[in-house]
Design a protein around this motif. Sequence first.
Motif, mmCIF file in Angstrom:
data_model
loop_
_atom_site.group_PDB
_atom_site.id
_atom_site.type_symbol
_atom_site.label_atom_id
_atom_site.label_comp_id
_atom_site.label_asym_id
_atom_site.label_seq_id
_atom_site.Cartn_x
_atom_site.Cartn_y
_atom_site.Cartn_z
ATOM 1 N N LEU A 65 4.056 2.278 6.801
ATOM 2 C CA LEU A 65 3.936 2.757 5.423
ATOM 3 C C LEU A 65 4.774 1.910 4.476
ATOM 4 O O LEU A 65 4.335 1.552 3.378
ATOM 5 C CB LEU A 65 4.375 4.224 5.346
ATOM 6 C CG LEU A 65 3.466 5.260 5.996
ATOM 7 C CD1 LEU A 65 4.054 6.650 5.841
ATOM 8 C CD2 LEU A 65 2.071 5.205 5.383
ATOM 9 N N SER A 66 5.948 1.594 4.929
ATOM 10 C CA SER A 66 6.814 0.774 4.088
ATOM 11 C C SER A 66 6.225 -0.612 3.881
ATOM 12 O O SER A 66 6.273 -1.164 2.779
ATOM 13 C CB SER A 66 8.199 0.677 4.733
ATOM 14 O OG SER A 66 9.048 -0.164 3.983
ATOM 15 N N LEU A 67 5.655 -1.184 4.976
ATOM 16 C CA LEU A 67 5.032 -2.495 4.858
ATOM 17 C C LEU A 67 3.838 -2.450 3.907
ATOM 18 O O LEU A 67 3.661 -3.345 3.072
ATOM 19 C CB LEU A 67 4.597 -2.982 6.236
ATOM 20 C CG LEU A 67 3.893 -4.337 6.295
ATOM 21 C CD1 LEU A 67 4.813 -5.436 5.772
ATOM 22 C CD2 LEU A 67 3.443 -4.642 7.721
ATOM 23 N N ARG A 68 3.008 -1.382 4.043
ATOM 24 C CA ARG A 68 1.849 -1.254 3.158
ATOM 25 C C ARG A 68 2.296 -1.132 1.698
ATOM 26 O O ARG A 68 1.725 -1.762 0.800
ATOM 27 C CB ARG A 68 1.033 -0.036 3.557
ATOM 28 C CG ARG A 68 -0.225 0.181 2.725
ATOM 29 C CD ARG A 68 -0.938 1.439 3.162
ATOM 30 N NE ARG A 68 -1.322 1.381 4.568
ATOM 31 C CZ ARG A 68 -1.868 2.397 5.221
ATOM 32 N NH1 ARG A 68 -2.083 3.546 4.597
ATOM 33 N NH2 ARG A 68 -2.194 2.272 6.497
ATOM 34 N N GLU A 69 3.304 -0.316 1.461
ATOM 35 C CA GLU A 69 3.797 -0.166 0.089
ATOM 36 C C GLU A 69 4.332 -1.489 -0.445
ATOM 37 O O GLU A 69 4.105 -1.838 -1.606
ATOM 38 C CB GLU A 69 4.885 0.901 0.057
ATOM 39 C CG GLU A 69 4.381 2.312 0.309
ATOM 40 C CD GLU A 69 5.501 3.317 0.334
ATOM 41 O OE1 GLU A 69 6.666 2.896 0.183
ATOM 42 O OE2 GLU A 69 5.228 4.524 0.520
ATOM 43 N N GLU A 72 0.129 -6.091 -6.572
ATOM 44 C CA GLU A 72 0.145 -5.632 -7.959
ATOM 45 C C GLU A 72 1.016 -6.534 -8.819
ATOM 46 O O GLU A 72 0.657 -6.844 -9.969
ATOM 47 C CB GLU A 72 0.654 -4.199 -8.018
ATOM 48 C CG GLU A 72 -0.312 -3.181 -7.419
ATOM 49 C CD GLU A 72 0.271 -1.786 -7.445
ATOM 50 O OE1 GLU A 72 1.466 -1.651 -7.791
ATOM 51 O OE2 GLU A 72 -0.460 -0.823 -7.122
ATOM 52 N N ALA A 73 2.101 -6.980 -8.241
ATOM 53 C CA ALA A 73 2.960 -7.887 -9.003
ATOM 54 C C ALA A 73 2.261 -9.216 -9.259
ATOM 55 O O ALA A 73 2.365 -9.792 -10.347
ATOM 56 C CB ALA A 73 4.276 -8.106 -8.251
ATOM 57 N N LYS A 103 -0.722 -11.853 -17.002
ATOM 58 C CA LYS A 103 0.167 -12.382 -18.037
ATOM 59 C C LYS A 103 -0.136 -13.845 -18.343
ATOM 60 O O LYS A 103 -0.113 -14.271 -19.495
ATOM 61 C CB LYS A 103 1.614 -12.237 -17.585
ATOM 62 C CG LYS A 103 2.120 -10.799 -17.582
ATOM 63 C CD LYS A 103 3.582 -10.750 -17.166
ATOM 64 C CE LYS A 103 4.101 -9.314 -17.178
ATOM 65 N NZ LYS A 103 5.516 -9.257 -16.773
ATOM 66 N N VAL A 104 -0.472 -14.614 -17.259
ATOM 67 C CA VAL A 104 -0.773 -16.034 -17.468
ATOM 68 C C VAL A 104 -2.041 -16.191 -18.306
ATOM 69 O O VAL A 104 -2.113 -17.022 -19.228
ATOM 70 C CB VAL A 104 -0.917 -16.747 -16.104
ATOM 71 C CG1 VAL A 104 -1.454 -18.158 -16.299
ATOM 72 C CG2 VAL A 104 0.420 -16.778 -15.393
ATOM 73 N N VAL A 105 -3.104 -15.384 -17.972
ATOM 74 C CA VAL A 105 -4.357 -15.467 -18.734
ATOM 75 C C VAL A 105 -4.121 -15.104 -20.199
ATOM 76 O O VAL A 105 -4.614 -15.777 -21.119
ATOM 77 C CB VAL A 105 -5.423 -14.549 -18.090
ATOM 78 C CG1 VAL A 105 -6.662 -14.469 -18.967
ATOM 79 C CG2 VAL A 105 -5.778 -15.051 -16.698
ATOM 80 N N VAL A 106 -3.382 -14.054 -20.419
ATOM 81 C CA VAL A 106 -3.100 -13.635 -21.798
ATOM 82 C C VAL A 106 -2.346 -14.722 -22.546
ATOM 83 O O VAL A 106 -2.626 -15.034 -23.714
ATOM 84 C CB VAL A 106 -2.317 -12.312 -21.787
ATOM 85 C CG1 VAL A 106 -1.810 -11.977 -23.186
ATOM 86 C CG2 VAL A 106 -3.183 -11.188 -21.246
#
Length: 579
Positions: A468-472, A479-480, A487-490
């Motif tokens: 679970l920790s690895l999946r998170e 997501e990061a 952010k780069v596209v913007v």
Amino acid sequence: MANRQLVKSSTCSSKSTSSSNIQLRIRGVPFTLDRELWAARSAKLFVLLKENLNGDLSHLLRDIPADPEAFKLVVRFCHGFDLNISAENVVPLSCLAHYLGMTETHSTDNLLKKALTYFERRIIPSWNESVKALRASEKVLKQAVSLGLVDACAESIIAKAQVNPRHLGEPINNSTYEDDDGEDKENGYRTNARRRLFVLDRQPEGLTILSLEILSLQIYEPIMQEMIQRQVPPEYVAASLCQYAKKWVFSSSARGDDMSIYRRNSQREVIEAVERLLPRDRGLLPCTLLFEMLNSAIFLEASSECRAGFEIRVGKQLDQAKVNDLLIPSQGYAKELEYDVECVKRILKNFYCNYTSSDVSGLIKVAELVENLLAEIASDVDLKTSTFISLAEMTTSASVGMHRNSDGIYRAIDLYLDKHRFLTESEREEVCKVLDCHNLSPEAREHAAQNGRLPLRVVVQVLFVGQLSLRERVTKEVEASDEQLRKVVVEEEEEAARVSGGEGEVRMEMEKMGSKVIELERECLMMRREIQSGCCRRAEREKTSVWREVKRKFGCVSSLHDCNCHVMKKKKKKVHPRQ
């Protein structure tokens, strides 16, 4: 010569006792007294000698409040020798003079007046002399109390302590206690109730103070009680109590089985009195020092009230303790454990019940302290599973919501399972119930996943929590990354918009500059035409003006602007040829 005569008169008896002398024994020491001299000074002996002309007076003076040394001083006084009165003998001398009736009503310039005058002038004004006099009064305490000498000394001491409490000793804090005991700490040696404690012989700077520790408990305790009632600062009271405990409990060389019953009982009375007198304010004494007192109370089998009092004081500042402080040896012949875990549990309850601070740092320190304690006592094969679990639950329940990992509890459980390999699978699972696998660090989870001492169910739970920790962690990293890409596209779009907006501005500026250039060219053309037309007119004016100037210079033009020229007139004149 006088001393030889005194010795002869007080220790030697003649072969045939004269009727003018009386024989007397003071605690086995014989004295020969002159009837007339003693009758002249002592009202009591005057009456006794009158009633017993030739009898032995020893049985009539059995309750005499004196030792041989004090009685010798009275003998010297009766024989007219000088007295050497001091703080050590003034109280016994006063009591003996009062007992013998050596007052001014019986004889002028008598012994009682001399002793009391010295007491008032030399003893009462001085702290040290008052303490010495109190110490000496223990020999004749009943008589000294009835004469008011004990109360006078005690009042003098209390009043001086109110003005300057440093007479009782310097307050004891962690730094001074660690400095005093630093050598033992450097060598890794732990002090306990069976060795000498409290190196507190320091005196206030600039003062030579005699401590109250030389007094017996029956004198010392009432004085300290009165100081507490008169609000002498508690830190100085605590310092004096520590010195007293050092003197009468911890400095004794006889310990354990070699200690006599009388000494053990007297030390128990002292430690119980120290607990009764010791203020309960937090921080008056180092936590380690309070643990030493608790160990002594347990060792001396003090009352339950005494031990509970020390446990409460320790519990109030348990966040200042160290692991070695909690290693309280079990007492008794039928002890099952090496350390008194039940006492530690009571101390923990006192700490949690009295902890009111909003700062959780104290709770964290105590939680870490108990975890380290569990790791220390886990190797005791006699430590029951229920005892281990109950102690672990106390710290884990208090750590809820503090964002702490469970590595300390896991370490203690691992050591306990390693030393108790005879436990069944269900018993090991019961021990591991206090472990929160979700709060283990990655390193601890990796170790637990490969730990063969853990129950299989716990290992599976650790692996599941790890997945679970690895999946998170992976989800968070993805997501990061998406957020970073977004952010780069913007940023690129903003840059393109910025570039396109910049080209339009440049085009507008160039158009404005072009129109300005055309306008400037038009203005320049007009100026050129004006300049050319102005130059022609000026040239004609300049030609006319130049010609007129030439004619003026030749006199063809007068100031009245006459157009007739003298040259022309000369030309019109007729010229006749020469004959």
